[in-house]
Design a protein around this motif. Sequence first.
Motif, PDB file in Angstrom:
ATOM      1  N   ASP A  95      -9.221   5.516  -7.542  1.00 15.30           N
ATOM      2  CA  ASP A  95     -10.562   4.652  -7.288  1.00 15.30           C
ATOM      3  C   ASP A  95     -11.809   5.443  -7.594  1.00 15.30           C
ATOM      4  O   ASP A  95     -12.724   5.088  -8.058  1.00 15.30           O
TER       5      ASP A  95
ATOM      6  N   VAL B  85     -10.764  -1.432 -13.624  1.00 18.96           N
ATOM      7  CA  VAL B  85      -9.935  -2.194 -12.370  1.00 18.96           C
ATOM      8  C   VAL B  85     -10.629  -3.662 -12.598  1.00 18.96           C
ATOM      9  O   VAL B  85     -11.824  -3.946 -12.672  1.00 18.96           O
TER      10      VAL B  85
ATOM     11  N   PRO C 231     -15.205  -1.105 -12.229  1.00 16.76           N
ATOM     12  CA  PRO C 231     -14.808  -2.696 -11.995  1.00 16.76           C
ATOM     13  C   PRO C 231     -15.405  -3.403 -13.183  1.00 16.76           C
ATOM     14  O   PRO C 231     -16.301  -3.011 -13.801  1.00 16.76           O
TER      15      PRO C 231
ATOM     16  N   CYS D 240      -6.558  -5.281  -6.515  1.00 17.27           N
ATOM     17  CA  CYS D 240      -6.518  -4.366  -7.610  1.00 17.27           C
ATOM     18  C   CYS D 240      -7.439  -3.187  -7.181  1.00 17.27           C
ATOM     19  O   CYS D 240      -7.039  -1.974  -7.576  1.00 17.27           O
ATOM     20  N   ARG D 241      -8.467  -3.341  -6.435  1.00 15.68           N
ATOM     21  CA  ARG D 241      -9.403  -2.043  -6.001  1.00 15.68           C
ATOM     22  C   ARG D 241      -8.389  -1.406  -5.119  1.00 15.68           C
ATOM     23  O   ARG D 241      -8.547  -0.088  -5.075  1.00 15.68           O
ATOM     24  N   GLU D 242      -7.938  -1.899  -4.194  1.00 15.81           N
ATOM     25  CA  GLU D 242      -7.065  -1.246  -3.182  1.00 15.81           C
ATOM     26  C   GLU D 242      -5.747  -0.674  -3.809  1.00 15.81           C
ATOM     27  O   GLU D 242      -5.535   0.572  -3.469  1.00 15.81           O
ATOM     28  N   THR D 243      -5.243  -1.143  -4.803  1.00 16.01           N
ATOM     29  CA  THR D 243      -4.101  -0.540  -5.567  1.00 16.01           C
ATOM     30  C   THR D 243      -4.532   0.718  -6.291  1.00 16.01           C
ATOM     31  O   THR D 243      -3.847   1.619  -6.434  1.00 16.01           O
ATOM     32  N   ALA D 244      -5.982   0.398  -7.149  1.00 17.98           N
ATOM     33  CA  ALA D 244      -6.318   1.518  -7.821  1.00 17.98           C
ATOM     34  C   ALA D 244      -6.630   2.769  -6.460  1.00 17.98           C
ATOM     35  O   ALA D 244      -6.156   3.925  -7.070  1.00 17.98           O
ATOM     36  N   GLN D 245      -7.212   2.510  -5.460  1.00 19.50           N
ATOM     37  CA  GLN D 245      -7.389   3.431  -4.551  1.00 19.50           C
ATOM     38  C   GLN D 245      -6.057   4.186  -3.953  1.00 19.50           C
ATOM     39  O   GLN D 245      -5.797   5.445  -3.915  1.00 19.50           O
TER      40      GLN D 245
ATOM     41  N   ARG E  38       0.730  -1.208  -0.050  1.00 18.83           N
ATOM     42  CA  ARG E  38       0.038   0.073  -0.051  1.00 18.83           C
ATOM     43  C   ARG E  38       0.949   1.222  -0.054  1.00 18.83           C
ATOM     44  O   ARG E  38       0.723   2.296  -0.802  1.00 18.83           O
TER      45      ARG E  38
ATOM     46  N   ALA F  44     -12.598   4.814 -11.109  1.00 22.03           N
ATOM     47  CA  ALA F  44     -12.194   3.265 -11.532  1.00 22.03           C
ATOM     48  C   ALA F  44     -13.683   2.618 -11.802  1.00 22.03           C
ATOM     49  O   ALA F  44     -14.568   2.497 -10.733  1.00 22.03           O
TER      50      ALA F  44
END
Length: 197
Positions: free
Chosen positions: A66, A50, A71, A56-61, A31, A69
């Motif tokens: 995010d 994403v 999905p 992947c969602r946490e990486t985008a955030q 993170r 993004a």
Amino acid sequence: MTVRLTLIAPAMNTALREARFDDGPLEPAGRAAAEAAAGALRPEGARVLVSPSVRCRETAQALGLDGAAEPRAALAGCAMGRWRGLRLDEVAAAEGPDLAAWLADPATAPHGGESLRALRERVGAWLEGLEPGWVIAVVEPDVLRAAVVHALALDDAALWRLDPRPLSATHLTGRAARWNLRLGEPLTPGRAEDARR
């Protein structure tokens, strides 16, 4: 018109580190690395997509993507059937012949999930259906591999020859049946303009 696609591999998490067929949240170090790279992409004018996985969602955030993004189920990682949640070495110990068959033949799915060929076909259909313009997609490593294999019309077995590093950007530029590739650029602030080319 041309599609400019930037595929971003997710930051490190425990499942990736352990070679586990699973998902999960980012590790604190993963993170922090993604947050440090947040200025590397300026998505003005880009569609941001994403994979539906947590990592992947946490990486985008963490990258600051995010809010925009979207999905996409087509970008989900390979469905691993009964192997989901297991480490590669655990599968090797319990189902060695099935694992060997899966590694040797991309058309097989001894785990009861999705074959690697089916993954490549699914991701390839998504790739060929992209509208012109710039697209940024934070995707699972196997999805990134499948996109590159499809774009370059490689044999499905080439999926095993590609090793995207966490938080690297892979660029595909072109359109149906004609793609160019730029590989594995680290996401570092100050390189955002390179991602647009």
